[in-house]
Design a protein around this motif. Structure first.
Motif, PDB file in Angstrom:
ATOM      1  N   LYS A 176       0.812  -1.225   0.000  1.00 45.92           N
ATOM      2  CA  LYS A 176       0.000   0.000   0.000  1.00 45.92           C
ATOM      3  C   LYS A 176       0.841   1.270   0.000  1.00 45.92           C
ATOM      4  CE  LYS A 176      -2.220   0.792   3.817  1.00 45.92           C
ATOM      5  NZ  LYS A 176      -1.597   2.029   4.386  1.00 45.92           N
ATOM      6  N   ASP A 177       1.963   1.273   0.715  1.00 44.45           N
ATOM      7  CA  ASP A 177       2.697   2.522   0.944  1.00 44.45           C
ATOM      8  C   ASP A 177       4.071   2.575   0.275  1.00 44.45           C
ATOM      9  OD1 ASP A 177       0.840   3.679   3.124  1.00 44.45           O
ATOM     10  OD2 ASP A 177       1.321   1.690   3.899  1.00 44.45           O
ATOM     11  N   ILE A 178       4.835   1.488   0.323  1.00 48.36           N
ATOM     12  CA  ILE A 178       6.220   1.520  -0.134  1.00 48.36           C
ATOM     13  C   ILE A 178       6.332   1.308  -1.636  1.00 48.36           C
ATOM     14  CG2 ILE A 178       8.511   0.535   0.187  1.00 48.36           C
ATOM     15  CD1 ILE A 178       7.320   2.072   2.608  1.00 48.36           C
ATOM     16  N   ALA A 179       5.577   0.381  -2.202  1.00 45.75           N
ATOM     17  CA  ALA A 179       5.673   0.094  -3.635  1.00 45.75           C
ATOM     18  C   ALA A 179       5.423   1.334  -4.495  1.00 45.75           C
ATOM     19  CB  ALA A 179       4.713  -1.037  -4.018  1.00 45.75           C
ATOM     20  N   PRO A 180       4.406   2.170  -4.198  1.00 42.84           N
ATOM     21  CA  PRO A 180       4.233   3.378  -5.029  1.00 42.84           C
ATOM     22  C   PRO A 180       5.438   4.321  -4.971  1.00 42.84           C
ATOM     23  CG  PRO A 180       2.234   2.922  -3.792  1.00 42.84           C
ATOM     24  CD  PRO A 180       3.286   2.004  -3.243  1.00 42.84           C
ATOM     25  N   ILE A 181       6.085   4.432  -3.811  1.00 39.97           N
ATOM     26  CA  ILE A 181       7.287   5.270  -3.701  1.00 39.97           C
ATOM     27  C   ILE A 181       8.399   4.702  -4.574  1.00 39.97           C
ATOM     28  CG2 ILE A 181       9.066   6.117  -2.132  1.00 39.97           C
ATOM     29  CD1 ILE A 181       6.982   6.022   0.112  1.00 39.97           C
ATOM     30  N   LEU A 182       8.602   3.389  -4.505  1.00 40.73           N
ATOM     31  CA  LEU A 182       9.661   2.755  -5.292  1.00 40.73           C
ATOM     32  C   LEU A 182       9.410   2.926  -6.785  1.00 40.73           C
ATOM     33  CD1 LEU A 182      10.138  -0.594  -3.315  1.00 40.73           C
ATOM     34  CD2 LEU A 182      11.515   1.487  -3.174  1.00 40.73           C
ATOM     35  N   GLN A 183       8.164   2.774  -7.207  1.00 36.85           N
ATOM     36  CA  GLN A 183       7.855   2.891  -8.632  1.00 36.85           C
ATOM     37  C   GLN A 183       8.166   4.291  -9.156  1.00 36.85           C
ATOM     38  OE1 GLN A 183       3.887   1.598  -9.540  1.00 36.85           O
ATOM     39  NE2 GLN A 183       4.332  -0.556  -9.128  1.00 36.85           N
ATOM     40  N   ARG A 184       7.831   5.304  -8.364  1.00 35.14           N
ATOM     41  CA  ARG A 184       8.046   6.674  -8.823  1.00 35.14           C
ATOM     42  C   ARG A 184       9.510   7.105  -8.725  1.00 35.14           C
ATOM     43  NH1 ARG A 184       6.243   9.750  -4.800  1.00 35.14           N
ATOM     44  NH2 ARG A 184       8.376  10.400  -4.318  1.00 35.14           N
ATOM     45  N   SER A 185      10.196   6.727  -7.670  1.00 36.32           N
ATOM     46  CA  SER A 185      11.478   7.361  -7.349  1.00 36.32           C
ATOM     47  C   SER A 185      12.683   6.440  -7.381  1.00 36.32           C
ATOM     48  CB  SER A 185      11.394   7.997  -5.949  1.00 36.32           C
ATOM     49  OG  SER A 185      10.432   9.014  -5.918  1.00 36.32           O
ATOM     50  N   CYS A 186      12.499   5.134  -7.499  1.00 36.14           N
ATOM     51  CA  CYS A 186      13.632   4.221  -7.318  1.00 36.14           C
ATOM     52  C   CYS A 186      13.822   3.215  -8.448  1.00 36.14           C
ATOM     53  CB  CYS A 186      13.476   3.450  -6.005  1.00 36.14           C
ATOM     54  SG  CYS A 186      13.173   4.492  -4.561  1.00 36.14           S
ATOM     55  N   GLN A 187      12.738   2.691  -9.001  1.00 37.62           N
ATOM     56  CA  GLN A 187      12.867   1.542  -9.882  1.00 37.62           C
ATOM     57  C   GLN A 187      13.454   1.860 -11.247  1.00 37.62           C
ATOM     58  OE1 GLN A 187       9.013  -0.382 -10.000  1.00 37.62           O
ATOM     59  NE2 GLN A 187       9.184  -1.124  -7.885  1.00 37.62           N
ATOM     60  N   HIS A 188      13.520   3.130 -11.644  1.00 30.03           N
ATOM     61  CA  HIS A 188      14.179   3.440 -12.903  1.00 30.03           C
ATOM     62  C   HIS A 188      15.669   3.106 -12.844  1.00 30.03           C
ATOM     63  CE1 HIS A 188      14.272   7.113 -10.432  1.00 30.03           C
ATOM     64  NE2 HIS A 188      15.460   7.324 -10.947  1.00 30.03           N
ATOM     65  N   CYS A 189      16.249   3.019 -11.632  1.00 36.48           N
ATOM     66  CA  CYS A 189      17.635   2.556 -11.462  1.00 36.48           C
ATOM     67  C   CYS A 189      17.693   1.180 -10.816  1.00 36.48           C
ATOM     68  CB  CYS A 189      18.428   3.536 -10.599  1.00 36.48           C
ATOM     69  SG  CYS A 189      18.770   5.121 -11.383  1.00 36.48           S
ATOM     70  N   HIS A 190      16.834   0.934  -9.830  1.00 38.15           N
ATOM     71  CA  HIS A 190      16.864  -0.324  -9.080  1.00 38.15           C
ATOM     72  C   HIS A 190      16.014  -1.368  -9.783  1.00 38.15           C
ATOM     73  CE1 HIS A 190      19.130   0.823  -5.450  1.00 38.15           C
ATOM     74  NE2 HIS A 190      18.650   2.037  -5.694  1.00 38.15           N
ATOM     75  N   ARG A 191      16.560  -1.919 -10.860  1.00 36.97           N
ATOM     76  CA  ARG A 191      15.935  -2.990 -11.630  1.00 36.97           C
ATOM     77  C   ARG A 191      17.032  -3.735 -12.361  1.00 36.97           C
ATOM     78  NH1 ARG A 191      13.613  -0.351 -17.053  1.00 36.97           N
ATOM     79  NH2 ARG A 191      14.644   1.692 -16.993  1.00 36.97           N
ATOM     80  N   PRO A 192      16.745  -4.913 -12.900  1.00 35.87           N
ATOM     81  CA  PRO A 192      17.792  -5.686 -13.572  1.00 35.87           C
ATOM     82  C   PRO A 192      18.426  -4.915 -14.718  1.00 35.87           C
ATOM     83  CG  PRO A 192      15.874  -7.065 -13.133  1.00 35.87           C
ATOM     84  CD  PRO A 192      15.474  -5.653 -12.789  1.00 35.87           C
ATOM     85  N   ASP A 193      19.743  -5.107 -14.874  1.00 35.35           N
ATOM     86  CA  ASP A 193      20.509  -4.515 -15.977  1.00 35.35           C
ATOM     87  C   ASP A 193      20.483  -2.996 -15.956  1.00 35.35           C
ATOM     88  OD1 ASP A 193      21.114  -7.089 -16.972  1.00 35.35           O
ATOM     89  OD2 ASP A 193      19.186  -7.154 -18.014  1.00 35.35           O
ATOM     90  N   SER A 194      20.408  -2.398 -14.774  1.00 38.67           N
ATOM     91  CA  SER A 194      20.490  -0.950 -14.654  1.00 38.67           C
ATOM     92  C   SER A 194      21.682  -0.611 -13.768  1.00 38.67           C
ATOM     93  CB  SER A 194      19.185  -0.393 -14.079  1.00 38.67           C
ATOM     94  OG  SER A 194      19.161   1.018 -14.160  1.00 38.67           O
ATOM     95  N   VAL A 195      21.788   0.660 -13.332  1.00 40.12           N
ATOM     96  CA  VAL A 195      23.002   1.112 -12.649  1.00 40.12           C
ATOM     97  C   VAL A 195      23.045   0.735 -11.181  1.00 40.12           C
ATOM     98  CG1 VAL A 195      23.276   3.034 -14.226  1.00 40.12           C
ATOM     99  CG2 VAL A 195      21.998   3.379 -12.104  1.00 40.12           C
ATOM    100  N   ALA A 196      21.916   0.401 -10.579  1.00 40.19           N
ATOM    101  CA  ALA A 196      21.889   0.144  -9.140  1.00 40.19           C
ATOM    102  C   ALA A 196      22.385  -1.266  -8.824  1.00 40.19           C
ATOM    103  CB  ALA A 196      20.476   0.329  -8.608  1.00 40.19           C
ATOM    104  N   PRO A 197      22.934  -1.464  -7.625  1.00 40.52           N
ATOM    105  CA  PRO A 197      23.486  -2.773  -7.273  1.00 40.52           C
ATOM    106  C   PRO A 197      22.441  -3.805  -6.864  1.00 40.52           C
ATOM    107  CG  PRO A 197      23.829  -1.236  -5.479  1.00 40.52           C
ATOM    108  CD  PRO A 197      23.260  -0.438  -6.618  1.00 40.52           C
ATOM    109  N   MET A 198      21.180  -3.427  -6.747  1.00 43.89           N
ATOM    110  CA  MET A 198      20.137  -4.396  -6.426  1.00 43.89           C
ATOM    111  C   MET A 198      18.823  -3.959  -7.067  1.00 43.89           C
ATOM    112  SD  MET A 198      20.017  -1.918  -4.081  1.00 43.89           S
ATOM    113  CE  MET A 198      21.257  -2.342  -2.859  1.00 43.89           C
ATOM    114  N   SER A 199      17.951  -4.938  -7.328  1.00 39.38           N
ATOM    115  CA  SER A 199      16.636  -4.659  -7.884  1.00 39.38           C
ATOM    116  C   SER A 199      15.638  -4.477  -6.754  1.00 39.38           C
ATOM    117  CB  SER A 199      16.177  -5.798  -8.794  1.00 39.38           C
ATOM    118  OG  SER A 199      14.849  -5.573  -9.257  1.00 39.38           O
ATOM    119  N   LEU A 200      14.708  -3.526  -6.938  1.00 40.98           N
ATOM    120  CA  LEU A 200      13.653  -3.265  -5.951  1.00 40.98           C
ATOM    121  C   LEU A 200      12.280  -3.335  -6.621  1.00 40.98           C
ATOM    122  CD1 LEU A 200      15.231  -0.247  -3.997  1.00 40.98           C
ATOM    123  CD2 LEU A 200      15.317  -2.683  -3.403  1.00 40.98           C
TER     124      LEU A 200
END
Length: 379
Positions: free
Chosen positions: A40-64
């Motif tokens: 309800k609360d965390i997934a919408p934040i991750l989608q807007r602000s984090c997952q453009h980097c935190h996903r497979p084959d991107s710059v972040a060291p882990m996927s979220l």
């Protein structure tokens, strides 16, 4: 807008690197809850602000992308988001929110309420929540090529470089890359990314540790213009600097930049650094074009402020300030603010001075691993 005058740039000795906190255990809590939950609360934040980097084959060291991927990092998320505009903060957006202009394009920063929600979620066992509350996925692995500007019209590749596991930083030209264009095209957006042989599951917790290009100065021009005065030629374009962790450049609709027929990308100066392992790497340049026949209605002005050669930083002394000034000679629209200070820098501000009136437009913290460009809103 506040009118007090903060430090333009403060320098402190580099004494430590901020890293991710140890992950939580793998145990999960499922089902509805009255507390802050992932679905309800965390997934919408991750989608807007984090997952453009935190996903497979991107710059972040882990996927979220999923709860299972995210929960082990709940405590790290709490610690990093609490840093706000300081070095090491996540998401990497370092604008100070109590000074100056606050309206930017593509702003992924978190509100105080969102920071508090992440902290509460981590402190209370990082519960999953009701699956029915989970929003539809924004990123699906394998369904896009990772470009933030969308599908490019042209992708160019730099020559490959090899950087040894240890050694002094290098500043050197990388070479030229033919564009292959048979007609002039105006560019609407450009994005650059580094491709290297560093394992995706490597041990580095910073984006700077997963790459060897820190930044690159480059231009484009036809071969005949390749001389010290080439910047004055009509067919020469100076492109925004590529920097580690930097966002893509999407130009205003009335200010496209020309990529000329028969031109090359001149990769003039790259800052290369070791990251603890022998690394082979190259850059990919992605361009999106305006339609054929497009013409810009405004022109770009190339201007520098200050003189980096004259910067003198004293050792082991905190709170040093450096000031640089430029007098605008014509009506000018400032589109972006982009601090670049290298490892000792921690803060940069932009001020407008009219006689005795000094207005602070923008202040931002600085992280050498994430060199951000802040694009002001159109108004």
């Amino acid at each position: 807008m506040q009118t007090r005058r903060p430090s333009v740039l403060r320098i402190v000795p580099l004494v430590a690197v901020l890293g991710l906190a140890l992950p939580l255990g793998a145990a999960a809590q499922d089902g509805p809850t009255d507390e802050v939950t992932f679905t309800k609360d965390i997934a919408p934040i991750l989608q807007r602000s984090c997952q453009h980097c935190h996903r497979p084959d991107s710059v972040a060291p882990m996927s979220l992308l999923t709860y299972e991927e995210t929960r082990p990092w709940a405590r790290a998320m709490k610690n990093r988001t609490a840093l706000r505009s300081q070095r090491g903060a996540m998401p990497p957006w370092f604008i100070e929110k109590d000074i100056g202009i606050q309206h930017f394009k593509d702003d992924p920063s978190l509100s105080e309420a969102e920071i508090a929600s992440i902290a509460s979620w981590a402190d209370n066992g990082a519960p999953r929540g009701d699956p029915a509350d989970l929003p539809p996925p924004r990123y699906v692995p394998g369904q896009d090529d990772g470009w933030r500007i969308g599908t490019p019209d042209l992708i160019l590749r730099s020559p490959e470089v090899t950087v040894r596991a240890t050694g002094a930083d290098r500043w050197e030209p990388v070479g030229v890359v033919p564009t292959g264009l048979s007609e002039d095209r105006y560019v609407a957006a450009v994005e650059i990314r580094e491709i290297n042989d560093i394992p995706q599951d490597g041990s580095s917790s910073t984006v700077g540790g997963r790459f060897v290009f820190h930044h690159l100065n480059y231009s484009s021009h036809v071969i005949e213009d390749e001389n010290p005065e080439g910047f004055t030629a009509d067919t020469t374009t100076v492109w925004p600097v590529h920097e580690v962790g930097r966002n893509a450049d999407i130009f205003p609709s009335n200010a496209g930049r020309i990529l000329a027929a028969g031109s090359v990308l001149n990769l003039e100066t790259a800052h290369l650094h070791s990251n603890g392992r022998d690394t082979k790497a190259h850059l990919e340049f992605a361009f999106k074009f305006h339609p054929v026949g497009y013409e810009p209605s405004v022109r770009w002005v190339r201007r520098f402020t200050g003189n980096g050669v004259d910067i003198s930083i004293k050792p082991t002394m905190a709170d040093q300030e450096l000031h640089a000034y430029a007098v605008l000679q014509q009506h000018t629209k400032i589109l972006t603010f982009e601090p670049h200070m290298h490892a000792p820098g921690i803060r940069m501000c932009l001020e407008a001075i009219w006689g005795a009136s000094i207005q602070t437009l923008t202040c931002a913290g600085y992280d050498h691993n994430w060199v951000r460009s802040y694009v002001y809103a159109d108004d």
